[in-house]
Design an enzyme around this catalytic site. Structure first.
Site, mmCIF file in Angstrom:
data_model
loop_
_atom_site.group_PDB
_atom_site.id
_atom_site.type_symbol
_atom_site.label_atom_id
_atom_site.label_comp_id
_atom_site.label_asym_id
_atom_site.label_seq_id
_atom_site.Cartn_x
_atom_site.Cartn_y
_atom_site.Cartn_z
ATOM 1 N N ASP A 67 36.316 30.412 -18.501
ATOM 2 C CA ASP A 67 35.176 31.321 -18.345
ATOM 3 C C ASP A 67 35.359 32.637 -19.087
ATOM 4 O O ASP A 67 36.450 32.944 -19.588
ATOM 5 C CB ASP A 67 34.924 31.576 -16.852
ATOM 6 C CG ASP A 67 36.202 31.851 -16.052
ATOM 7 O OD1 ASP A 67 37.231 32.218 -16.669
ATOM 8 O OD2 ASP A 67 36.173 31.706 -14.836
ATOM 9 N N ASN A 136 36.672 32.626 -1.989
ATOM 10 C CA ASN A 136 35.509 31.908 -1.449
ATOM 11 C C ASN A 136 35.492 30.444 -1.899
ATOM 12 O O ASN A 136 34.497 29.753 -1.732
ATOM 13 C CB ASN A 136 34.208 32.609 -1.862
ATOM 14 C CG ASN A 136 34.017 32.639 -3.375
ATOM 15 O OD1 ASN A 136 34.796 32.048 -4.118
ATOM 16 N ND2 ASN A 136 32.981 33.321 -3.843
ATOM 17 N N HIS A 138 35.861 29.367 -5.068
ATOM 18 C CA HIS A 138 35.346 29.091 -6.411
ATOM 19 C C HIS A 138 36.454 28.623 -7.355
ATOM 20 O O HIS A 138 37.626 28.961 -7.189
ATOM 21 C CB HIS A 138 34.545 30.268 -6.992
ATOM 22 C CG HIS A 138 35.314 31.464 -7.453
ATOM 23 N ND1 HIS A 138 34.826 32.744 -7.328
ATOM 24 C CD2 HIS A 138 36.518 31.594 -8.068
ATOM 25 C CE1 HIS A 138 35.687 33.590 -7.842
ATOM 26 N NE2 HIS A 138 36.725 32.919 -8.298
ATOM 27 N N GLU A 143 30.598 29.651 -8.262
ATOM 28 C CA GLU A 143 30.524 30.234 -6.927
ATOM 29 C C GLU A 143 29.976 29.195 -5.946
ATOM 30 O O GLU A 143 29.396 28.178 -6.365
ATOM 31 C CB GLU A 143 29.605 31.462 -6.964
ATOM 32 C CG GLU A 143 30.069 32.572 -7.902
ATOM 33 C CD GLU A 143 31.231 33.405 -7.347
ATOM 34 O OE1 GLU A 143 32.087 32.848 -6.619
ATOM 35 O OE2 GLU A 143 31.293 34.612 -7.666
HETATM 36 C C1 GLP Z 1 38.623 34.760 -10.966
HETATM 37 C C2 GLP Z 1 38.612 33.635 -12.037
HETATM 38 C C3 GLP Z 1 39.147 32.351 -11.478
HETATM 39 C C4 GLP Z 1 40.389 32.649 -10.665
HETATM 40 C C5 GLP Z 1 39.998 33.403 -9.415
HETATM 41 C C6 GLP Z 1 41.185 33.865 -8.583
HETATM 42 O O1 GLP Z 1 37.415 35.305 -10.652
HETATM 43 N N1 GLP Z 1 37.354 33.379 -12.669
HETATM 44 O O2 GLP Z 1 39.420 31.441 -12.544
HETATM 45 O O3 GLP Z 1 41.023 31.464 -10.264
HETATM 46 O O4 GLP Z 1 39.103 34.450 -9.675
HETATM 47 O O5 GLP Z 1 41.787 34.982 -9.141
HETATM 48 P P1 GLP Z 1 43.195 35.539 -8.671
HETATM 49 O O6 GLP Z 1 44.201 34.585 -9.192
HETATM 50 O O7 GLP Z 1 43.271 36.889 -9.289
HETATM 51 O O8 GLP Z 1 43.163 35.561 -7.176
#
Ligand code: GLP
Length: 260
Positions: A67, A136, A138, A143
């Site tokens: 993304d 959440n 995702h 989402e």
């Molecule tokens: C972000 C990314 C995800 C990631 C998630 C968790 O928003 N788009 O690919 O897995 O949130 O992030 P973190 O590893 O900082 O908890």
């Protein structure tokens, strides 16, 4: 699903790094799907070390990131383009021409999403897709309520996700509201999926993903539909699971099962 429970964050991250390195050694021209977020930073540090010290080469690897934020140019310090260069690409022998992320500043983001999907298909699909998980549930920026069959497209970020990502931007106003993300269908099309979750903040999402119903309410639960999905957890992220004894019986210490 393979559920591998490791003692702590360091051990879980090392387990994932080992799986990635093994894939690249077995297939030097592998197509890797890459993830961002705080969880991946220690993983990328380990892969950099394995490149430097153990000769793991990415010279022929192709990558597709999950993304990118809509509106951010690749040079923007908060972009995932910048994240990937700083965390990994600038430190290994990868050919930058074979690294791909959606362009957040594309004039027509919908056309960009369609082109990204076609690009992935054009190289024959993704061999190994790395994933983190949002609090959440995702994956990528899919989402809750994302279609389980979705392709790359624009998603509106939830207030919760924006709040979690606010730390990477100057203020609330400049924190992105939209992202271009591979869809859940895109992710499920990868030949194998490898999710890393560490820390107690992920325990609820992890339990819903693994032991809850398959539901768009928890996008990571779609991995239950994937024939080759491995979830690597530390004890804190695994703490809300009910079938822990079984996972540890099949994969003692987070290792391989007798039949792998
Ligand atoms: C972000 C990314 C995800 C990631 C998630 C968790 O928003 N788009 O690919 O897995 O949130 O992030 P973190 O590893 O900082 O908890």
């Amino acid at each position: 699903m393979k559920v591998l429970i490791l003692e702590d964050e360091g051990a879980a991250t090392a387990r994932v790094a080992g799986i990635v390195a093994r894939s690249v050694r077995a297939n030097p021209a592998a197509v890797l799907g890459l993830a961002t977020g705080g969880t991946m930073l220690p993983l990328y540090r380990l892969l950099r070390d394995m490149h430097r010290d153990e000769g793991v080469s990415f010279a022929q690897v192709t990558t597709f990131n999950l993304d990118e934020y809509v509106g951010l140019a690749p040079e923007h310090p908060g972009s995932y383009h910048s994240y990937m260069r700083e965390a990994l690409f600038d430190h290994i022998d990868i050919d930058l021409a074979r690294t791909h992320l959606p362009r957040g500043d594309a004039p027509d983001p919908t056309a960009e999403a369609d082109a990204y999907e076609a690009l992935i298909a054009g190289v024959g699909g993704i061999d190994l897709q790395l994933l983190g998980i949002g609090r959440n549930g995702h994956i990528g920026f899919n989402e809750p309520t994302s279609s389980l069959g979705s392709a790359t497209r624009i998603k509106t970020l939830t207030t919760e996700t924006r709040a979690a990502n606010r730390q990477y931007f100057a203020d609330d106003e400049t924190t992105p509201r939209y992202a271009l993300t591979m869809g859940i269908g895109t992710i499920l099309a990868a030949r194998s999926c490898l999710l890393l979750a560490t820390g107690a903040a992920k325990a609820d999402a992890v339990a819903r993903a693994i032991e809850g119903p398959v539901s768009a309410a928890c996008p990571a639960s779609a991995l239950q539909m994937h024939a080759r999905a491995t979830l690597v957890l530390d004890r804190a992220a695994a703490s809300d699971l009910k079938l822990t004894d079984y996972y540890e019986h099949v994969h003692p210490g987070g290792g391989e099962s007798e039949f792998d």
